[in-house]
Motif scaffolding. Structure first.
Motif, PDB file in Angstrom:
ATOM      1  N   ILE A  23       0.867  -1.175   0.000  1.00  0.00           N
ATOM      2  CA  ILE A  23       0.000   0.000   0.000  1.00  0.00           C
ATOM      3  C   ILE A  23       0.902   1.223   0.000  1.00  0.00           C
ATOM      4  O   ILE A  23       1.769   1.369   0.862  1.00  0.00           O
ATOM      5  CB  ILE A  23      -0.923   0.011   1.223  1.00  0.00           C
ATOM      6  CG1 ILE A  23      -1.811  -1.227   1.219  1.00  0.00           C
ATOM      7  CG2 ILE A  23      -1.773   1.275   1.247  1.00  0.00           C
ATOM      8  CD1 ILE A  23      -2.695  -1.358   2.437  1.00  0.00           C
ATOM      9  N   GLU A  24       0.702   2.105  -0.964  1.00  0.00           N
ATOM     10  CA  GLU A  24       1.558   3.280  -1.129  1.00  0.00           C
ATOM     11  C   GLU A  24       0.829   4.542  -0.719  1.00  0.00           C
ATOM     12  O   GLU A  24      -0.397   4.629  -0.805  1.00  0.00           O
ATOM     13  CB  GLU A  24       2.009   3.391  -2.580  1.00  0.00           C
ATOM     14  CG  GLU A  24       2.754   2.170  -3.100  1.00  0.00           C
ATOM     15  CD  GLU A  24       3.007   2.242  -4.586  1.00  0.00           C
ATOM     16  OE1 GLU A  24       2.314   3.031  -5.268  1.00  0.00           O
ATOM     17  OE2 GLU A  24       3.893   1.517  -5.075  1.00  0.00           O
ATOM     18  N   GLY A  25       1.577   5.544  -0.286  1.00  0.00           N
ATOM     19  CA  GLY A  25       0.981   6.815   0.066  1.00  0.00           C
ATOM     20  C   GLY A  25       2.041   7.846   0.370  1.00  0.00           C
ATOM     21  O   GLY A  25       3.217   7.693   0.020  1.00  0.00           O
ATOM     22  N   HIS A  26       1.628   8.891   1.028  1.00  0.00           N
ATOM     23  CA  HIS A  26       2.520   9.991   1.388  1.00  0.00           C
ATOM     24  C   HIS A  26       2.944   9.845   2.846  1.00  0.00           C
ATOM     25  O   HIS A  26       2.107   9.632   3.723  1.00  0.00           O
ATOM     26  CB  HIS A  26       1.802  11.337   1.176  1.00  0.00           C
ATOM     27  CG  HIS A  26       2.593  12.510   1.643  1.00  0.00           C
ATOM     28  ND1 HIS A  26       3.755  12.925   1.023  1.00  0.00           N
ATOM     29  CD2 HIS A  26       2.403  13.365   2.685  1.00  0.00           C
ATOM     30  CE1 HIS A  26       4.239  13.980   1.650  1.00  0.00           C
ATOM     31  NE2 HIS A  26       3.441  14.260   2.663  1.00  0.00           N
ATOM     32  N   GLY A  27       4.222   9.949   3.096  1.00  0.00           N
ATOM     33  CA  GLY A  27       4.728   9.772   4.448  1.00  0.00           C
ATOM     34  C   GLY A  27       4.682  11.046   5.268  1.00  0.00           C
ATOM     35  O   GLY A  27       4.950  12.138   4.769  1.00  0.00           O
ATOM     36  N   ILE A  28       4.314  10.906   6.518  1.00  0.00           N
ATOM     37  CA  ILE A  28       4.394  11.999   7.480  1.00  0.00           C
ATOM     38  C   ILE A  28       4.999  11.440   8.766  1.00  0.00           C
ATOM     39  O   ILE A  28       5.225  10.235   8.908  1.00  0.00           O
ATOM     40  CB  ILE A  28       3.016  12.631   7.780  1.00  0.00           C
ATOM     41  CG1 ILE A  28       2.048  11.585   8.375  1.00  0.00           C
ATOM     42  CG2 ILE A  28       2.418  13.253   6.531  1.00  0.00           C
ATOM     43  CD1 ILE A  28       0.757  12.184   8.885  1.00  0.00           C
ATOM     44  N   GLY A  29       5.260  12.319   9.706  1.00  0.00           N
ATOM     45  CA  GLY A  29       5.798  11.875  10.979  1.00  0.00           C
ATOM     46  C   GLY A  29       7.225  11.398  10.850  1.00  0.00           C
ATOM     47  O   GLY A  29       8.010  11.884  10.026  1.00  0.00           O
ATOM     48  N   ALA A  92       0.823   4.814  11.982  1.00  0.00           N
ATOM     49  CA  ALA A  92      -0.568   5.225  11.831  1.00  0.00           C
ATOM     50  C   ALA A  92      -0.868   5.449  10.355  1.00  0.00           C
ATOM     51  O   ALA A  92      -0.014   5.911   9.591  1.00  0.00           O
ATOM     52  CB  ALA A  92      -0.846   6.496  12.629  1.00  0.00           C
ATOM     53  N   ILE A  93      -2.105   5.113   9.958  1.00  0.00           N
ATOM     54  CA  ILE A  93      -2.521   5.194   8.565  1.00  0.00           C
ATOM     55  C   ILE A  93      -3.763   6.071   8.473  1.00  0.00           C
ATOM     56  O   ILE A  93      -4.726   5.882   9.224  1.00  0.00           O
ATOM     57  CB  ILE A  93      -2.807   3.793   7.999  1.00  0.00           C
ATOM     58  CG1 ILE A  93      -1.562   2.908   8.142  1.00  0.00           C
ATOM     59  CG2 ILE A  93      -3.239   3.873   6.536  1.00  0.00           C
ATOM     60  CD1 ILE A  93      -1.808   1.446   7.817  1.00  0.00           C
ATOM     61  N   PHE A  94      -3.730   7.037   7.528  1.00  0.00           N
ATOM     62  CA  PHE A  94      -4.797   8.030   7.416  1.00  0.00           C
ATOM     63  C   PHE A  94      -5.306   8.127   5.978  1.00  0.00           C
ATOM     64  O   PHE A  94      -4.571   7.863   5.028  1.00  0.00           O
ATOM     65  CB  PHE A  94      -4.292   9.415   7.841  1.00  0.00           C
ATOM     66  CG  PHE A  94      -3.544   9.428   9.141  1.00  0.00           C
ATOM     67  CD1 PHE A  94      -4.210   9.442  10.354  1.00  0.00           C
ATOM     68  CD2 PHE A  94      -2.151   9.424   9.156  1.00  0.00           C
ATOM     69  CE1 PHE A  94      -3.514   9.450  11.553  1.00  0.00           C
ATOM     70  CE2 PHE A  94      -1.439   9.443  10.352  1.00  0.00           C
ATOM     71  CZ  PHE A  94      -2.130   9.452  11.554  1.00  0.00           C
ATOM     72  N   LYS A  95      -6.552   8.554   5.827  1.00  0.00           N
ATOM     73  CA  LYS A  95      -7.135   8.800   4.520  1.00  0.00           C
ATOM     74  C   LYS A  95      -6.644  10.135   3.943  1.00  0.00           C
ATOM     75  O   LYS A  95      -6.065  10.195   2.870  1.00  0.00           O
ATOM     76  CB  LYS A  95      -8.671   8.798   4.630  1.00  0.00           C
ATOM     77  CG  LYS A  95      -9.418   9.330   3.428  1.00  0.00           C
ATOM     78  CD  LYS A  95      -9.229   8.486   2.192  1.00  0.00           C
ATOM     79  CE  LYS A  95     -10.114   9.003   1.051  1.00  0.00           C
ATOM     80  NZ  LYS A  95      -9.855   8.284  -0.213  1.00  0.00           N
ATOM     81  N   THR A 123      -0.360   8.668   4.724  1.00  0.00           N
ATOM     82  CA  THR A 123      -1.624   9.299   4.335  1.00  0.00           C
ATOM     83  C   THR A 123      -1.944   8.983   2.880  1.00  0.00           C
ATOM     84  O   THR A 123      -1.111   8.489   2.129  1.00  0.00           O
ATOM     85  CB  THR A 123      -1.571  10.827   4.517  1.00  0.00           C
ATOM     86  OG1 THR A 123      -0.699  11.395   3.527  1.00  0.00           O
ATOM     87  CG2 THR A 123      -1.077  11.201   5.894  1.00  0.00           C
ATOM     88  N   GLY A 124      -3.185   9.309   2.475  1.00  0.00           N
ATOM     89  CA  GLY A 124      -3.611   9.071   1.113  1.00  0.00           C
ATOM     90  C   GLY A 124      -4.071   7.653   0.856  1.00  0.00           C
ATOM     91  O   GLY A 124      -4.107   7.195  -0.291  1.00  0.00           O
ATOM     92  N   VAL A 125      -4.456   6.951   1.905  1.00  0.00           N
ATOM     93  CA  VAL A 125      -4.861   5.548   1.796  1.00  0.00           C
ATOM     94  C   VAL A 125      -6.385   5.436   1.916  1.00  0.00           C
ATOM     95  O   VAL A 125      -7.010   6.155   2.705  1.00  0.00           O
ATOM     96  CB  VAL A 125      -4.186   4.709   2.899  1.00  0.00           C
ATOM     97  CG1 VAL A 125      -4.712   3.281   2.912  1.00  0.00           C
ATOM     98  CG2 VAL A 125      -2.675   4.728   2.744  1.00  0.00           C
ATOM     99  N   ASP A 126      -6.982   4.553   1.157  1.00  0.00           N
ATOM    100  CA  ASP A 126      -8.407   4.261   1.313  1.00  0.00           C
ATOM    101  C   ASP A 126      -8.560   3.407   2.568  1.00  0.00           C
ATOM    102  O   ASP A 126      -8.552   2.174   2.516  1.00  0.00           O
ATOM    103  CB  ASP A 126      -8.928   3.523   0.083  1.00  0.00           C
ATOM    104  CG  ASP A 126     -10.442   3.304   0.120  1.00  0.00           C
ATOM    105  OD1 ASP A 126     -11.038   3.434   1.210  1.00  0.00           O
ATOM    106  OD2 ASP A 126     -11.019   2.977  -0.929  1.00  0.00           O
ATOM    107  N   THR A 127      -8.677   4.070   3.711  1.00  0.00           N
ATOM    108  CA  THR A 127      -8.663   3.363   4.989  1.00  0.00           C
ATOM    109  C   THR A 127      -9.918   2.518   5.196  1.00  0.00           C
ATOM    110  O   THR A 127      -9.883   1.534   5.932  1.00  0.00           O
ATOM    111  CB  THR A 127      -8.508   4.356   6.150  1.00  0.00           C
ATOM    112  OG1 THR A 127      -9.510   5.384   6.040  1.00  0.00           O
ATOM    113  CG2 THR A 127      -7.136   5.013   6.119  1.00  0.00           C
TER     114      THR A 127
END
Length: 398
Positions: A23-29, A92-95, A123-127
């Motif tokens: 699952i790919e997305g934008h990293g934060i933290g 943690a994973i966020f929409k 972030t950017g995940v279809d949670t």
């Protein structure tokens, strides 16, 4: 490698399952990588309390609510006893992406707070799709990784995920405990005032810290308790030497059967002493083991602030906060141990009491933080056991 149904272009963070799903997305933290179990939490708010709950050690939290972090972060909504140790969720994973803070209580941006806690965010995940997958397939082992340059060795991350043992058999209470004795004096939070001093103490409670939450201690203090916190590995002799009026068994992470190897003999001696005993979450599970019951790993666990539980002792249904991936097998409770609460989602055990003795526990979190306060009465129920033993009048359960 299995294609991801939750793909986002130019990823700076990834979640890699043991089966190779990415699952790919934008990293934060925080940057880096962490092995953990992936669960989901259905709460709409209270994300700081969730992520700092020591019971989430060894887990990555998927938030089903899409907008998390937009009210920023502050120094009050933290649940772990020693923030410098950063005990809690590792990821943690966020929409949605995190926006600038918009709350008068905010003291900083959520992204910076995640960095300070060492929590990797995606972030950017279809949670909701991820949550549905977990509900079907169970909580998976995975690696969450954040690299601002987007350099990921997916094969290596898959190997790390598949090589992790998982939570079964892990005693994480030794990692989550504060490791030393201390006294707690802070009372509950009051709107627009913050946390105040507790009233004068009329009872002494010893809390065994398997990964305790602050708001549990605050509610005890607010009921006029001096609270002494002792490490998870404290002996029964250590606890009894403090001359408590009651003993509390705290929440915490990991497999209760693993922690029970050293905790169960202690609890059995405390039961024999006749001192009132109250357990929450992991404390509930270990108490069940001490009384002859068994625990099981759950398919997906219970994590959220909107779970219905029935209290058979009152006949009432309460909406409660939950966070657990293991459960007591209600059918394993021996004669003389009553089941007092059950989940109305799946019928799993949520409470017990030892007939004829001042001993009881619940699986859910009556202290809320975050969540509804329907079950605050359980602290008064425990205090009434303490007061009865001391020959004092009962408090009203409300």
């Amino acid at each position: 490698m299995t294609p991801s149904p939750w793909t986002k272009t130019s990823p700076t963070a990834v979640l890699v399952f043991a089966d190779g799903t990415v699952i790919e997305g934008h990293g934060i933290g925080a940057t880096g990588q962490a092995q953990a179990e992936v669960c989901f939490n259905t709460a709409l708010t209270g994300y700081q309390e969730i992520l700092t709950d020591p019971s989430y050690l060894g887990q990555i939290v998927t938030f089903t609510f899409p907008h998390i972090g937009n009210i920023g972060a502050n120094g009050e909504d933290i649940e772990d006893l020693t923030p410098a140790a950063r005990i809690g969720a590792v990821g943690a994973i966020f929409k949605a992406d995190i926006t600038a803070p918009s709350s008068y209580r905010s003291a900083g941006h959520f992204d910076q707070w995640l960095k300070s806690r060492g929590i990797i965010g995606l972030t950017g995940v279809d949670t909701r799709a991820l949550t549905a997958w977990i509900r079907e397939n169970g909580a998976p082992n995975a690696v969450i990784a954040h690299d601002p340059d987007g350099n990921f060795d997916l094969d290596a991350l898959k190997a790390l995920a598949s090589g992790w043992s998982g939570l079964e058999g892990l005693d994480l209470a030794k990692d989550a405990t504060s490791g030393q004795s201390s006294t707690w004096t802070e009372g509950p939070w009051v709107w627009d005032q913050g946390y105040g001093d507790a009233p004068e103490a009329t009872a002494h409670i010893v809390a065994i810290d398997y990964g305790i939450k602050r708001n549990i201690l605050r509610l005890f203090a607010g009921l006029g308790c001096k609270v002494t916190v002792v490490p998870a590995t404290a002996s029964a002799e250590d606890v009894l030497a403090l001359k408590p009026d009651g003993v509390f068994l705290s929440n915490g992470p990991g497999d209760p059967a693993a922690t029970g190897i050293y905790a169960v003999p202690v609890i059995q001696k405390l039961i024999d002493s006749g001192i009132p005993l109250f357990g929450i979450c992991l404390g509930h599970q270990i108490l069940a083991l001490a009384l002859g019951g068994t625990t099981v790993k759950m398919h997906q666990g219970h994590h959220g602030a909107n779970h219905p539980v029935k209290d058979f002792t009152t006949g009432k249904v309460e909406i409660v906060s939950m966070n657990h991936g293991f459960a007591v097998d209600g059918t394993s409770l021996p004669e003389g141990v009553d089941e007092t609460h059950v989940s109305l989602f799946d019928g799993t055990n949520c409470g017990l009491r030892l007939v004829g003795k001042p001993v009881f526990s619940v699986q859910h979190h009556p202290e809320a933080s975050p969540g509804p306060q329907d079950s605050h009465y359980l602290f008064r129920r425990f205090m009434n056991m303490v007061r009865e033993r001391k020959g004092e009048p009962a408090l009203a359960e409300r």
